[in-house]
Design an enzyme around this catalytic site. Structure first.
Site, short mmCIF file in Angstrom:
data_model
loop_
_atom_site.label_atom_id
_atom_site.label_comp_id
_atom_site.label_asym_id
_atom_site.label_seq_id
_atom_site.Cartn_x
_atom_site.Cartn_y
_atom_site.Cartn_z
N HIS A 233 0.65 -1.23 0.04
CA HIS A 233 0.13 0.05 0.15
C HIS A 233 0.88 1.32 0.11
O HIS A 233 0.17 2.22 0.04
CB HIS A 233 -0.93 0.01 1.38
CG HIS A 233 -1.83 -1.22 1.26
ND1 HIS A 233 -3.20 -0.90 0.88
CD2 HIS A 233 -1.66 -2.30 1.85
CE1 HIS A 233 -3.72 -2.08 0.91
NE2 HIS A 233 -2.91 -2.73 1.55
N LYS B 283 -8.68 13.77 4.57
CA LYS B 283 -7.69 12.67 4.40
C LYS B 283 -6.76 12.93 5.49
O LYS B 283 -6.63 13.98 6.17
CB LYS B 283 -7.08 12.45 3.23
CG LYS B 283 -6.60 14.02 2.49
CD LYS B 283 -5.67 13.96 1.10
CE LYS B 283 -6.83 13.74 0.18
NZ LYS B 283 -7.00 12.59 -0.72
N ARG B 284 -6.01 11.71 5.83
CA ARG B 284 -4.90 12.13 6.85
C ARG B 284 -4.02 13.30 6.54
O ARG B 284 -4.02 13.58 5.34
CB ARG B 284 -4.02 10.84 7.04
CG ARG B 284 -4.70 9.76 7.85
CD ARG B 284 -4.89 9.95 9.49
NE ARG B 284 -3.67 10.18 10.31
CZ ARG B 284 -3.31 9.07 10.93
NH1 ARG B 284 -4.30 8.23 11.28
NH2 ARG B 284 -2.32 9.21 11.70
N LYS C 35 0.41 14.47 0.74
CA LYS C 35 -1.25 14.91 0.30
C LYS C 35 -1.27 16.27 0.01
O LYS C 35 -2.34 16.37 -0.67
CB LYS C 35 -2.04 14.35 1.25
CG LYS C 35 -2.04 12.73 1.54
CD LYS C 35 -2.90 12.36 2.75
CE LYS C 35 -2.56 10.86 2.93
NZ LYS C 35 -3.41 9.73 2.12
N THR D 127 -8.57 6.51 -1.73
CA THR D 127 -10.23 5.75 -1.78
C THR D 127 -11.22 6.90 -1.47
O THR D 127 -12.32 6.95 -2.13
CB THR D 127 -10.16 4.79 -0.96
OG1 THR D 127 -9.64 5.08 0.40
CG2 THR D 127 -9.69 3.46 -1.43
N LYS E 218 -14.90 7.93 -3.25
CA LYS E 218 -16.13 8.28 -2.62
C LYS E 218 -16.83 9.64 -2.72
O LYS E 218 -18.00 9.85 -2.80
CB LYS E 218 -15.84 8.17 -0.82
CG LYS E 218 -15.47 7.06 -0.34
CD LYS E 218 -14.87 7.11 0.99
CE LYS E 218 -14.00 5.81 1.16
NZ LYS E 218 -13.27 5.73 2.62
C1 F58 Z 1 -3.10 3.86 2.20
N1 F58 Z 1 -2.18 3.38 3.28
C2 F58 Z 1 -2.57 4.62 0.82
N2 F58 Z 1 -1.66 3.35 5.36
O1 F58 Z 1 -1.84 5.57 1.56
C3 F58 Z 1 -3.55 5.00 0.03
O2 F58 Z 1 -3.24 5.42 -0.93
C4 F58 Z 1 -4.57 3.54 -0.47
O3 F58 Z 1 -5.54 3.94 -1.14
C5 F58 Z 1 -4.89 2.83 0.93
O4 F58 Z 1 -3.84 2.69 1.83
C6 F58 Z 1 -5.77 1.55 0.58
O5 F58 Z 1 -4.92 1.12 -0.32
C7 F58 Z 1 -2.62 3.54 4.66
O6 F58 Z 1 -3.56 4.11 4.83
C8 F58 Z 1 -1.79 3.35 6.93
O7 F58 Z 1 -2.72 4.02 7.27
C9 F58 Z 1 -0.63 3.01 7.75
C10 F58 Z 1 -0.88 1.96 8.79
C11 F58 Z 1 -0.06 1.57 9.77
C12 F58 Z 1 0.68 2.71 10.38
C13 F58 Z 1 1.15 3.51 9.15
C14 F58 Z 1 0.01 4.08 8.39
#
Ligand code: F58
Length: 833
Positions: free
Chosen positions: A374, A566-567, A572, A674, A678
């Protein structure tokens, strides 16, 4: 009434059992019964939460029969089961989703009303399980919905964190984190299974010997043992009978008390042991940052992986199988590297506990796992310092060494003398301090590796896993992400759902990719466009009221709602958006007659608690909002708001209210995104870069219905290779200089020119994410947005075409692709008779 419900439960026998029946009368009685017998409450003293619980149990009762029948099907038929291993599941509230999937929303609303209750207030009472950080955790939740809806038998395995993602408050413009006590008022959706529990070893050392047959055996003598207890949540599909399982593990001490210590009078020491064990599932890591040495996090990952594999093995053996066929009945997907220790753990279980030889165990293991990547951000790639890894998992380190040796031997045969390649491919990073590389472990131990959007999957092959791609190109796949239209359209946007359904019927809800396009034929129907506009207006009004209640900000539903939620992360580029806001502000100040539509720019998102720059950007947004919103010169023309505590529940109100969706990451950095899906599914138009799934969204909706700007991933790469100098962009753009100068001078910080200095310096001297390089084309693209918004008919048509062409981005399509390409599983319907 839907087919599934016609044959549903007791109704088939002509009985309206109050435990399962769907009529308003029956539901009313069931709610009262649950209030009394489960809650021990009478209406006169019942709180909102008591009523919420009574309604939730009433809904849950209607899922039980289907759940038990689903388990029956798995037990009786030889069904290959998908296990989705994920450190995060960001499920969102269950009540309303389950009512929609069951098809009893209207009846329940009426039943509640007749009892004098407002169903919406009860829905709002639910505290969402925030067991995830963002996109990755929410993707797992959308996938669970689609797996059940497609009737693919699946289990989601994860951690039952006692504290999920923190709640965000904004104080004086800064983010403040509050612990999330989601379990405080009880959780009616989970069922504790004290008898489904496994021991998990941690630490200690290994001892080797030879058994009677002369085989080499290793025994792991752990330093401590914790127990994982299962908590099950049913996951019901949309209008089907399949109910899958979300099984989350909670850590407990093996014994509640260390009786030795207790008997010798060390009462506190005995309780300590319990506390240390329970710590393992205490809290979700809110990190977006370098995955460095966090002993507890590694223990957490291993804890849930080990419980899950032991659980699957127990089930496999219970069905009369032997371990050499485990992979025939199990497909396990690793959601990023967080559960990738599963590769070594399955090997350990097969070899040490079930006496398989290495080669058989390796065949079983690699045939079982698939790995989804990811992220390409180097700082987010998990690697564990070797000493720490050994300290927690001594036996696994031995297994990884053995795996590595065998693997590198093969590489040597193929590329003799290529030592550089060997060190790049090695599971152990030996370039400095030694690390275990988890993406390498996941890649070697899986038969399939995939990225989450076309561009991302290509970049995975070209960059971080290039050497693995060269060795085995056939392993690599793309499965573009998707989101569930049940939660993100039907539940969030009932008005739009009703309009769409009135025109094309309701098949699109479970067959978006096939049916949603039928909406295109209404794009010229003026009456339809008018209704579409009205709905957007109503959604904006609804959201404006919530924003007002949470922040006090007054925003005008007739202005363009420009939203980025978003985060918070520099890649971003929320700060690029801020620079546009300031530019627009400056233009309006200089030219009060500027012909632009009124805009409300809304931000939302959490910053990792330790991520200084992200938190400073939140402060900047709020500071800019403060100035802009109080300046009479721009009143009615420009507003800025930060919506606190962006989460699934808030998302329900936000996506349907957006006109413009900001998807402005530096090309090559956002794996998929994602939120972009939405927004577009709810009729927002996108301003975005050619990054992640934006590229495919634009392909689908048509370039003419998408506001594109910025460098491509290739151009970003080229610019960086030849040496990017933000200064040159700064110097050549007067409006950019002016905007930066306002921030620098303290204009937004009451004259304090120190506050945003780190921010300004970081852009001027580094600008890692090419904000300055993309600024001119972003501003120009925003002008195109203004122009289009000025023509409501054109804008609305674009909006309709966006929705009509978003069918591809249903997570049902993603799950079908995983099922065909990677898991080799098929739907197995559940009948209730
Ligand atoms: C996200 N990753 C990607 N990671 O940034 C986003 O582009 C993608 O659409 C999504 O995954 C689904 O494939 C993401 O959300 C985290 O939240 C990590 C989780 C563990 C700790 C560090 C952040």
């Amino acid at each position: 009434m839907t087919e599934a419900r016609q044959i549903g439960g007791m109704q088939a026998a002509g009985l309206e059992d109050h435990r399962t029946g769907d009529s308003v009368e029956t539901l009313k009685r069931a709610i009262m019964d649950n209030l009394y017998y489960r809650g021990a409450r009478i209406p006169a003293i019942a709180t909102w939460n008591d009523w919420y619980l009574a309604v939730a149990y009433t809904v849950r009762d209607r899922i039980m029969n289907r759940w038990i029948k689903t388990v029956d099907v798995i037990m009786k038929k030889d069904v290959r089961v998908v296990s989705y291993l994920s450190a995060e599941f960001l499920m969102g509230p269950h009540l309303v989703n389950n009512m929609i999937n069951l098809g009893i929303y209207k009846e329940m609303k009426e039943a509640a009303a007749q009892l004098g209750l407002d169903l919406q207030a009860l829905i709002d009472q639910e505290e969402e399980p925030g067991l995830g950080n963002g996109g990755l955790g929410r993707l797992a939740a959308c996938f669970m919905d689609s797996l059940a809806t497609l009737e693919i038998k699946a289990i989601g395995y994860g951690v039952r964190y006692e504290f999920g993602i923190f709640d965000q408050e904004i104080r004086d413009g800064w983010q403040v984190e509050k612990t999330d006590k989601w379990l405080r008022l009880g959780n009616p959706w989970e069922i504790e299974r004290p008898e489904i529990a496994f021991n998990v070893n941690l630490g200690g050392h290994t001892e080797s010997s030879h058994d009677r047959e002369g085989r080499y055996r290793v025994k792991w003598i752990p330093q401590r043992v914790v127990k994982g207890v299962a908590y099950d949540t049913p996951i019901l599909g949309y209008r089907v009978n399949t109910v899958n399982l979300l099984r989350l593990w909670s850590a407990e001490a093996v014994e509640s008390f260390d009786f030795d210590a207790f008997n010798t009078g060390d009462y506190y020491g005995a309780v300590d042991e319990k506390i240390v064990s329970e710590t393992i599932s205490k809290i979700l890591y809110p990190n977006d940052e370098p995955a460095k040495g966090k002993l507890l996090r590694l223990a957490q990952q291993y804890f849930f992986v080990s419980c899950s594999l032991q659980d699957l093995i127990r089930f496999h053996l219970l069905s009369g199988n032997t371990m050499d066929t485990f992979h025939e009945w199990n497909a396990i997907q690793l959601n990023d590297t967080h559960p990738s220790i599963a590769v070594a753990e399955l090997m350990r279980l097969l070899i040490d506990e079930h006496q398989l030889d290495w080669d058989t165990a390796w065949h079983v293991t690699t045939s079982t796992f698939g790995y989804t990547n990811h992220t390409l951000l180097p700082e987010a790639l998990e690697k564990w310092p070797l000493p720490l890894f050994r300290q927690v998992l001594p036996r696994h380190l031995e297994i990884i060494y053995e795996m590595n040796q065998r693997f590198l031997e093969e590489v040597k045969q193929r590329y003799p003398g290529d030592n550089e390649r060997l060190s790049r491919l090695s599971l152990i990073d030996e370039s400095g301090e030694k690390y275990v590389r988890m993406a390498h472990l996941a890649s070697v131990g899986s038969h399939a590796v995939n990225g989450v959007a076309e561009l991302h999957s290509e970049l995975v092959k070209k960059t971080i896993l290039r050497d693995f791609y060269e060795i085995g190109p056939e392993k690599f796949h793309n499965v573009t992400n998707g989101v569930t239209p049940r939660r993100w359209m039907v539940l969030s946007n009932p008005r739009l759902t009703e309009l769409i359904t009135s025109k094309i019927g309701d098949r699109w809800i479970s067959h978006s990719a096939e049916n949603l396009r039928e909406l295109e034929s209404f794009a010229e129907d003026l009456e339809f466009l008018l209704r579409w506009q009205q709905i957007k207006r109503e959604n904006k009004q609804n959201f404006a009221a919530i924003l007002k209640e949470r922040t006090g900000a007054d925003v005008d539903p007739d202005s363009l709602f420009d939203i980025q939620v978003k985060r918070l992360h520099e890649y971003k580029r929320q700060h690029l958006n801020v620079l546009h806001v300031i530019t627009l502000y400056n233009r309006l100040k200089k030219n009060p007659n500027l012909d632009v539509p009124p805009r409300t720019v809304i931000f939302g998102g959490k910053a990792a608690p330790g991520y200084f720059m992200a938190k400073l950007i939140i402060k900047l947004i709020n500071s800019v909002a403060d100035v802009v919103n109080h300046d009479p010169d721009v009143a009615g023309r420009l507003k800025v708001a930060f919506f606190p505590d962006f989460n699934v529940k808030n998302g329900h109100h936000i996506y349907p209210a957006a006109d413009l969706s900001e998807q402005i990451s530096t090309a090559g950095k956002e794996a998929s995104g994602t939120g972009n899906m939405k927004f577009s599914m709810n009729g927002a138009l996108t301003i975005g870069t050619l990054d992640g799934a934006n590229i495919e969204i634009r392909e689908e909706v048509g370039a003419e219905n998408f506001f594109l700007f910025g460098l491509t991933a290739q151009e970003v790469f080229d610019l960086k290779s030849k040496g990017y100098n933000p200064w040159s962009y700064y110097e050549s753009n007067a409006e950019l200089r002016e905007a930066m100068e306002l921030i620098r001078s303290g204009f937004f910080s009451a004259g304090d020119s120190n506050l945003f200095k780190p921010f300004v310096d970081s852009l001027l001297y580094h600008d890692e994410y090419l904000v300055f390089a993309d600024y001119p084309s972003y501003i120009e693209s925003q002008e195109q947005v203004n122009k289009a918004y000025r023509d409501p008919e054109r804008w609305t048509r674009m909006s309709v075409l966006n929705v009509a062409r978003m069918g591809k981005f249903s997570s049902d399509r993603s799950i079908r692709e995983y099922s065909e390409k990677i898991w080799k599983v098929e739907p197995v319907p559940v009948l209730l008779k």
